[in-house]
Design an enzyme around this catalytic site. Sequence first.
Site, PDB file in Angstrom:
ATOM      1  N   SER A 115      -9.245 -32.583  26.404  1.00  0.00           N
ATOM      2  CA  SER A 115     -10.342 -33.597  26.035  1.00  0.00           C
ATOM      3  C   SER A 115     -10.430 -33.937  24.625  1.00  0.00           C
ATOM      4  O   SER A 115     -11.121 -34.987  24.119  1.00  0.00           O
ATOM      5  CB  SER A 115     -11.517 -33.266  26.500  1.00  0.00           C
ATOM      6  OG  SER A 115     -11.517 -33.186  27.949  1.00  0.00           O
ATOM      7  N   GLU A 166       6.926  13.072  -8.994  1.00  0.00           N
ATOM      8  CA  GLU A 166       8.101  12.183  -9.356  1.00  0.00           C
ATOM      9  C   GLU A 166       8.540  12.679 -10.701  1.00  0.00           C
ATOM     10  O   GLU A 166       9.721  12.452 -10.948  1.00  0.00           O
ATOM     11  CB  GLU A 166       7.809  10.664  -9.390  1.00  0.00           C
ATOM     12  CG  GLU A 166       7.553  10.363  -7.628  1.00  0.00           C
ATOM     13  CD  GLU A 166       8.747  10.169  -6.994  1.00  0.00           C
ATOM     14  OE1 GLU A 166       9.681  10.171  -7.456  1.00  0.00           O
ATOM     15  OE2 GLU A 166       8.684   9.929  -5.670  1.00  0.00           O
TER      16      GLU A 166
END
Length: 692
Positions: free
Chosen positions: A365, A94
Amino acid sequence: MTQPRQQTRKRGFRIRKIIKSLTLLAILGLIAMAAGLVYLYATSLPLADSDRNSRLLDSQGEVIATFSAGGKDSVPVQLGDISPDLVHATLAVEDRKFYDHVGFDIRGMGRAVLVNLEHMQMSQGASTLTQQLARNLYLSHEKTWTRKAKEAMYTAQLEMKYSKDEILQMYLNEIYYGHGAYGIEAASRMYFGKSAKQLTLAESAMLAGIPKGPTYYSPYNHMKNAKDRQKVVLNAMVETGKITQAEADKAYGEMLSFKPESERKTVESAPYFRDYIRNLAIKELGISEAMLDHGGLNIYTTLDLRVQKAAEDAVANGMDAKSELETALVSIDPRTGYIKAMVGGKNYRTNQINHVLATTRQPGSAFKPIMYLAALESKQLTSASMFKSEPTLFHYDNDRKTYKPGNFGDKYLGEIDLRQAIAASDNIYAVNTIMQIGPEQVVDMAQSLGITSNLSPVPSLALGTSPVSPLEMASAFSVIAAGGKRTPPVAILQVTDAAGRILYEAPQTQAETVVEPAAAYVLTRLMESVFENGGTGNRVSAAIKRPVAGKTGTTNTDAWLVGFTPELSTAVWVGYDQGKAISTSDGRRAAPMFAQFTEKALASVPPKIFTVPDNVVSVYIDPESGKLAGNGCAEKRLEVFIDGTEPTEVCRSASDDSGSEKDKDSLEVQNQQGIQEEKHSWWKDFKRWWVE
């Protein structure tokens, strides 16, 4: 001769004048440049987009996440916590002269300007790493002369105000690596499941090549492109002298192990909770989306990151990443109503549905304790109440309708009491109960506990056929855990603006007693049997080293465990989004997640027993008959009751004198012993929970 001399003098005068003018212009230029540099140094940089994002904080003030329209995943790290190979790879590909220039590559810029002038458009660029950072932090990516001028100004300011290492660190924490990952730490975790500090040379070269084209060079999208780019990066590192050609070749030939896309997770903590808070802030507090994204707000919440981590770990360990089975876990502090943890699904990246809030799931339940609480408080049912567990056809609606429930596996237990019914999750006992007290009374109890979903007042309500959300279930059970006191769930404590001014503060709410404390305690003691021998949660009891009460629930499409300690009320659900039937193995995932979460979340908290309120009595009963245990009873069990509801009839053998005063005196002595034995039993349990 005179004329040529005069012309020479005039030319000399003009040259001196030009030189003076140029010198003056140069001086003025230098002064202007110096003034400009002073101005740039004295002028603050604008707020970066990430600095304007509102922040989500936990109960300790630690940042959980940020709000951003782009849904960024970012984990800032120090430069020292990044692999040197990654740093060298990034600079090589870069900006090789990063540590030498002052923010601009003059030669490269000159070439770019000539090309742009030739084509009369912004087609070429020569951005340094600092320029890229300035663009990412403060500007859009449009190619215009205005944007370029601003970029140059911000680049100069960055170079003035920060060291090279600081700029490099900011860059590596800001750059986009694809798939929503911003910054090297997020990228490293996403692609390789490790920190940026642990990256190898091959992994570093792969990641360093992605920012040039996050979609095109993503190994998930185009592996060939990614490998080609990796080779470019490795060659650049060779050219800069950071590695040898042999090292480059070896790294290129290395087989990399990427995390499967199905296992990629968000790097931010509590993403489902973040979305939940966003929705609350917009809909209930009237905060706009723009303000959330760019207003710099601080939103202080009830979440505890340590407890949240325990929840996320429990889900990660308890769920199969490759399966479509989904889950939800939410935990509330019964004493305050504070939501301490929320996991809305298995993987936020692949499914953003927050199942904690889903009101389409049947609790099965797990709903029964709410019904039993209504029955206990009404005193129509006690711990010793007996019903026969057998195939039964129930008639209702003035005998115009019938309902025939069944037990799991067609297993029926005969005459059983409430403790046995809760432990074994007996359906026949449950429907007998709702038929006795009336479904309307059950609906009223559910609503008083904070359930807002629509409940159908029919016999099947006893078996949890009306859908509710995990958040509602955790909130309802928190009332039982708090001894009948209800505090509505709270998630947002305070909102401040960027200047620290308070925009919202949660009102101080007093817990409201909505259930008789004695009834809540009796139910709690009964629900502890779920984790004892014969209980539906027994298989995880060894993993829980503290007093805990709860209830399992299973339907064809849903499995639950909702339970509580004095400190946390937690609902865990598993099921499929499509309503697909769950297998037996699917249904067994909820309980272990509940157990692991509860123990880890409370690891630093000593075990605490549930507080015994007034109006609770303990007596010995005969488990077979539900009567007081007399001298002639073969067995006896210590049981708790709301004062005044305990049995009065005594169990005796045929040879006993039913009117014996001696027997009555004996019962009184037994009951007094029972109270002491329960206290002793609690002490034994406490020592076991604490020591083992």
